[in-house]
Design a protein around this motif. Sequence first.
Motif, short mmCIF file in Angstrom:
data_model
loop_
_atom_site.label_atom_id
_atom_site.label_comp_id
_atom_site.label_asym_id
_atom_site.label_seq_id
_atom_site.Cartn_x
_atom_site.Cartn_y
_atom_site.Cartn_z
N GLY A 146 8.66 22.86 10.14
CA GLY A 146 8.52 24.31 10.27
C GLY A 146 7.95 24.96 9.03
N THR A 147 7.26 24.17 8.20
CA THR A 147 6.66 24.68 6.96
C THR A 147 5.19 24.27 6.92
N PRO A 148 4.30 25.02 7.56
CA PRO A 148 2.88 24.63 7.58
C PRO A 148 2.27 24.62 6.18
N ILE A 149 1.28 23.78 6.01
CA ILE A 149 0.60 23.67 4.73
C ILE A 149 -0.25 24.91 4.49
N VAL A 150 -0.22 25.42 3.28
CA VAL A 150 -1.01 26.60 2.92
C VAL A 150 -2.49 26.30 3.18
N GLY A 151 -3.14 27.21 3.88
CA GLY A 151 -4.55 27.05 4.19
C GLY A 151 -4.83 26.29 5.47
N ASP A 152 -3.79 25.83 6.17
CA ASP A 152 -3.98 25.10 7.42
C ASP A 152 -3.94 26.09 8.58
N TYR A 153 -5.08 26.67 8.89
CA TYR A 153 -5.15 27.68 9.95
C TYR A 153 -5.08 27.05 11.34
N LYS A 154 -5.36 25.77 11.45
CA LYS A 154 -5.34 25.12 12.76
C LYS A 154 -3.92 24.94 13.28
N TYR A 155 -3.01 24.48 12.42
CA TYR A 155 -1.64 24.21 12.86
C TYR A 155 -0.63 25.22 12.32
N GLY A 156 -1.05 26.10 11.44
CA GLY A 156 -0.11 27.09 10.92
C GLY A 156 -0.66 28.50 10.99
N LEU B 182 0.85 -1.19 0.00
CA LEU B 182 0.00 0.00 0.00
C LEU B 182 0.88 1.24 0.00
N GLN B 183 0.74 2.06 -1.02
CA GLN B 183 1.52 3.29 -1.12
C GLN B 183 0.57 4.47 -1.31
N ARG B 184 0.74 5.50 -0.51
CA ARG B 184 -0.07 6.71 -0.62
C ARG B 184 0.85 7.92 -0.77
N ARG B 185 0.52 8.75 -1.73
CA ARG B 185 1.31 9.96 -1.98
C ARG B 185 0.39 11.16 -1.99
N TYR B 186 0.73 12.13 -1.15
CA TYR B 186 -0.01 13.38 -1.08
C TYR B 186 0.84 14.50 -1.68
N TRP B 187 0.19 15.47 -2.26
CA TRP B 187 0.85 16.70 -2.66
C TRP B 187 0.39 17.82 -1.75
N ALA B 188 1.35 18.63 -1.33
CA ALA B 188 1.04 19.73 -0.42
C ALA B 188 1.89 20.94 -0.79
N LEU B 189 1.28 22.11 -0.74
CA LEU B 189 2.01 23.37 -0.89
C LEU B 189 2.22 23.93 0.50
N VAL B 190 3.48 24.16 0.87
CA VAL B 190 3.79 24.62 2.22
C VAL B 190 4.40 26.02 2.15
N ILE B 191 4.30 26.71 3.28
CA ILE B 191 4.89 28.05 3.41
C ILE B 191 6.32 27.88 3.92
N GLY B 192 7.27 28.37 3.16
CA GLY B 192 8.67 28.21 3.51
C GLY B 192 9.27 27.03 2.76
N SER B 193 10.43 26.61 3.23
CA SER B 193 11.14 25.50 2.58
C SER B 193 11.87 24.69 3.64
N PRO B 194 11.75 23.34 3.59
CA PRO B 194 12.47 22.52 4.58
C PRO B 194 13.98 22.61 4.37
N ARG B 195 14.74 22.34 5.41
CA ARG B 195 16.20 22.43 5.33
C ARG B 195 16.78 21.42 4.36
N GLN B 196 16.20 20.24 4.34
CA GLN B 196 16.66 19.20 3.41
C GLN B 196 15.57 18.93 2.39
N GLU B 197 15.98 18.57 1.19
CA GLU B 197 15.01 18.37 0.12
C GLU B 197 14.21 17.08 0.28
N GLU B 198 14.70 16.13 1.04
CA GLU B 198 13.94 14.91 1.31
C GLU B 198 14.41 14.32 2.63
#
Length: 481
Positions: free
Chosen positions: A362-372, A274-290
Amino acid sequence: MPNRFLLRRILLRSPPSSSAELGGDRLFISAFQNCRSYATAETFHEDREKRGKKWFTLPPFTGTINGAALGKELSRNRSNVGRDEHTKATTALKWVTSCCPEIPRSLVQKLFRLRQVRRESSSNMEASAEGVQAIRRVAAKDSMNLGDRICLPITVKQFPNDKQEEGHCSEEEINFIRSLVLYKDPAIIVINKPPGLPVQGGIGIETSLDELAATCLSYGFPEPPRLVHRLDRDCSGILVMGRTQTSATVLHSIFREKTFGASDDVIDHPKGVLQRRYWALVIGSPRQEEGLISVPLGKVVVDNGKSDRITIVNKAQCLPSQHALTKYKVIGSSYPGFTWLELIPLTGRKHQLRVHCSEVLGTPIVGDYKYGWRKHKDWKPVALSKIECHSNEKLPKRKNLPFDLNMDSGSISENNLRLHLHSKQMVLPNVSLALQSVKLHSDCDLSGLESLELVAPLPSYMQRSWDITNSGFDKGDITNS
């Protein structure tokens, strides 16, 4: 007239194990083989013509697949699985409810309590000299044997014609829900869930997907589709439902085993069943690319018990927690202030992806007012270039979809943001083929079973944000970075 007190004493003196193994009526026959004339009071040797006026007969019992065991083996990708490992004992009550899902369970239970259910056994000892099988009373908890047939009162057969419809949807609403279907076969149905539509009902929820599925997505099946996993109300994308009780059990087991064996999958099986892949637009950029996020999550109550939120649990905190694993990778966008991530959840915890993005990366998902909410309190929409503004004016303004849904507004070029989290891709075992293989073959090899690969397009507002962040831009036009 037989001596009832004598019969009762013999019955009470019979071994309890016989009753458990053979059922009450078989015990009666075995106890009174020498008094067969008396036993005819409890049997119904009617000919077929007369019997048809009183009873209608269900299909013969052919064995029930143990969906939980099959799902577990599919998750482990095991080969050479025998049919016996996936069959389980089935009671008369379960067989009736599986054959007649349109009849309320309460009515079926009442029929058993009133002793109005009969069984036509496949055992040779219960056939008369004329070759006509006897039908005998059967209890709800009696086990079914291969070939047994259950007989119900003929009056119950008319019930489905008199029942009222469970839900009322207009033709436009039905067509809209069916337009969301990405894939269906005899075992599962997959839809591209729109954002804003709750998956399950609850307090303050008037319309939910599970209720709509029963009305719009049955496609003639006697059973409504069943939920096997969930998506947040504002999340969009692939949602899988089981079309039968057995397939739903198999799918639920697959999702559960995926969570339980997540740590092993990371080490031994990087490409799980079972493999699940989500796409998310986040505010900012993580320190590492993966990377791999591995932190426990727990629930805390806030607002004086009015609501709750998920948070990271430290070792020093005395809070119950669940381990959560998420793989992430940057997949696009060099737009200042935003990054597109591919998120692969290896466990299925509540709000796992949202919390991992916000509190770990440290990069909350765009539109996530609850956690970001901190990142969103000074939000300003991204200004479009002249070319983008011109093309935007040409886009027709669509009215709201049924159920007051709107998938057009909410991009980063607007004031009111929508959650930018979408279940984009999923790979899972072909449950329909697995069920067919187990039914048809005494031994079957499930290791080579083909998988289903599902892809769901982005909702309009997320596609708009993708186009903005991955196209050329003029730095002078950027008002939010």
